[in-house]
Design a protein around this motif. Structure first.
Motif, mmCIF file in Angstrom:
data_model
loop_
_atom_site.group_PDB
_atom_site.id
_atom_site.type_symbol
_atom_site.label_atom_id
_atom_site.label_comp_id
_atom_site.label_asym_id
_atom_site.label_seq_id
_atom_site.Cartn_x
_atom_site.Cartn_y
_atom_site.Cartn_z
ATOM 1 N N ARG A 13 62.420 22.896 73.853
ATOM 2 C CA ARG A 13 61.863 22.450 74.993
ATOM 3 C C ARG A 13 62.759 21.991 76.223
ATOM 4 O O ARG A 13 62.259 21.793 77.225
ATOM 5 N N LEU A 309 57.597 20.418 90.389
ATOM 6 C CA LEU A 309 58.083 21.215 89.442
ATOM 7 C C LEU A 309 59.174 20.994 88.418
ATOM 8 O O LEU A 309 59.857 19.796 88.727
ATOM 9 N N LEU A 319 65.226 28.094 84.591
ATOM 10 C CA LEU A 319 63.756 27.692 84.193
ATOM 11 C C LEU A 319 63.114 26.957 85.561
ATOM 12 O O LEU A 319 63.682 26.045 86.216
ATOM 13 N N CYS A 321 59.313 25.963 86.443
ATOM 14 C CA CYS A 321 57.943 25.834 85.991
ATOM 15 C C CYS A 321 57.090 24.886 86.474
ATOM 16 O O CYS A 321 57.729 23.656 86.569
ATOM 17 N N ARG A 322 55.850 24.852 86.773
ATOM 18 C CA ARG A 322 55.036 23.361 86.888
ATOM 19 C C ARG A 322 55.037 22.488 85.617
ATOM 20 O O ARG A 322 55.108 23.004 84.590
ATOM 21 N N LYS A 323 55.087 21.192 86.140
ATOM 22 C CA LYS A 323 55.338 20.179 85.039
ATOM 23 C C LYS A 323 54.083 20.363 84.012
ATOM 24 O O LYS A 323 54.547 19.814 82.715
ATOM 25 N N ASP A 325 52.883 22.821 82.640
ATOM 26 C CA ASP A 325 52.991 23.965 81.897
ATOM 27 C C ASP A 325 54.317 23.906 80.842
ATOM 28 O O ASP A 325 54.792 24.970 80.098
ATOM 29 N N GLU A 326 54.889 22.890 80.811
ATOM 30 C CA GLU A 326 56.314 22.886 80.091
ATOM 31 C C GLU A 326 56.240 22.858 78.676
ATOM 32 O O GLU A 326 57.050 23.170 78.161
ATOM 33 N N ARG A 328 54.855 25.151 77.270
ATOM 34 C CA ARG A 328 54.788 26.611 76.960
ATOM 35 C C ARG A 328 56.302 27.067 76.817
ATOM 36 O O ARG A 328 56.505 28.286 76.616
ATOM 37 N N ILE A 329 57.335 26.309 77.177
ATOM 38 C CA ILE A 329 58.692 26.757 77.053
ATOM 39 C C ILE A 329 58.930 27.036 75.935
ATOM 40 O O ILE A 329 59.660 28.238 75.783
ATOM 41 N N MET A 332 57.322 30.632 74.864
ATOM 42 C CA MET A 332 58.059 31.659 75.876
ATOM 43 C C MET A 332 59.454 32.008 75.288
ATOM 44 O O MET A 332 59.925 33.018 75.291
#
Length: 343
Positions: A13, A309, A319, A321-323, A325-326, A328-329, A332
């Motif tokens: 992550r 972000l 990388l 991403c919105r904070k 959504d992290e 999901r790292i 993905m």
């Protein structure tokens, strides 16, 4: 008691800073020292060196040796490969039992942030007294301060307000926000710190009972290197903790963070006037940007007009991403690796 520091995780992550070749525990995230160095030297302040052990995957042997040159070879335990914390802790128990050593162990992640080492050791000493008892597992339970969806929780049976040790009745793993908000309002609920205090024989007992295939392979007389790939990838929580019949937790209030995701740095590092954390080997220029985490190893980086972000750029990848959504790292990244493996 002995301290066994677990340093074999992958820390996905924190991609793309944390990668397979150099995962999170070998990075300097919260100070000038790496997470592993901080953890080891925290205990070295209060315990003799011969009580401190590190277990890691064989592929990280040289990293550990470079970062902890003072660690004797006899106190570096090696997993043939990465198989999660269940096999790691089973191998640790077998290592000591095969040497007729059943002294209480503290198994401790290498990548957590903690302050007040004296308070930590005092809590571990209390836990040690209970863990000496036959088949008793003791955890350190962190008094929760916020509804956290990335942590595990423990429910306890609170009978008296002055009890030091509480019986764990259930585990809740990474709940959704609504459930996390409910959990933190319950005075009998604590975060699962991942810090466990137990004897090697206690670990062996629960492994024989709940993971006989794993334990029989490890203890069957074959060299660990020849059987380790056959072991399941399973966390120690799922392997035995959630099935054990004697688990106690000692509630603690010292400052703790598992530094599991990028936004955890906001709880440890000081942000600038706009709420940003900016780092990396390169020079980063920020304009009209707020509440963001930016790390770049490139010579020059410009970030303009963004908010909330995470932007991380290293030689391994980029990388953005919105904070929010992290979480999901990790998923993905696993999907990308599977696609690359099949290509």
């Amino acid at each position: 008691m002995k301290i066994v520091i677990l340093a074999g995780g992958s820390g996905t992550r924190f991609w793309p800073r944390s990668v397979k070749q150099r995962p999170k525990q070998f990075l300097a995230l919260t100070s000038d020292e790496t997470m592993l160095q901080q953890t080891y030297r925290r205990f070295l302040q209060v315990l003799p060196a011969d009580k401190l052990f590190v277990i890691t995957a064989n592929r990280y042997r040289s990293l550990v040796q470079r970062q902890l040159p003072e660690l004797a070879a006899s106190r570096l335990l090696l997993e043939p490969e990465q198989r999660d914390t269940g096999p790691c802790i089973a191998l640790t128990a077998f290592h000591f039992l095969s040497r007729d050593d059943d002294e209480v162990l503290v198994t401790m992640p290498s990548d957590h942030f903690m302050e007040e080492p004296e308070q930590l050791i005092e809590a571990l000493r209390q836990a040690e007294q209970a863990a000496v008892s036959h088949r008793t597992i003791v955890t350190l339970g962190i008094v929760p301060t916020r509804p956290e969806t990335g942590y595990g929780y423990m429910r306890t049976a609170v009978r008296k307000t002055d009890e030091a040790m509480l019986e764990v009745t259930a585990f809740v793993e990474k709940p959704p926000l609504a459930q996390a908000e409910e959990l933190v309002r319950d005075p009998g609920v604590f975060w699962n710190s991942g810090i466990f205090v137990w004897k090697p024989s206690t670990i062996a007992h629960y492994m024989r009972q709940h993971q006989p295939y794993m334990w029989n392979l490890l203890s069957g007389g074959e060299d660990a290197a020849s059987v380790y790939a056959l072991l399941p990838k399973i966390s120690v929580d799922y392997a035995i903790l959630e099935k054990a019949d004697s688990i106690l937790t000692l509630p603690v209030r010292f400052r703790w963070d598992d530094v599991g995701i990028w936004t955890s740095l906001e709880r440890i590092q000081t942000t600038d006037a706009d709420g940003n954390i900016v780092g990396g080997r390169g020079k980063t220029f920020v304009d009209s940007t707020t509440d963001s985490i930016i790390y770049s190893d490139h010579p020059k980086t410009m970030i303009i007009g963004v908010r909330d972000l995470i932007v991380v750029s290293t030689a391994e990848g980029l990388l953005v991403c919105r904070k929010s959504d992290e979480q999901r790292i990790k998923t993905m990244l696993k999907t990308i690796e599977q696609d690359e493996g099949g290509a």
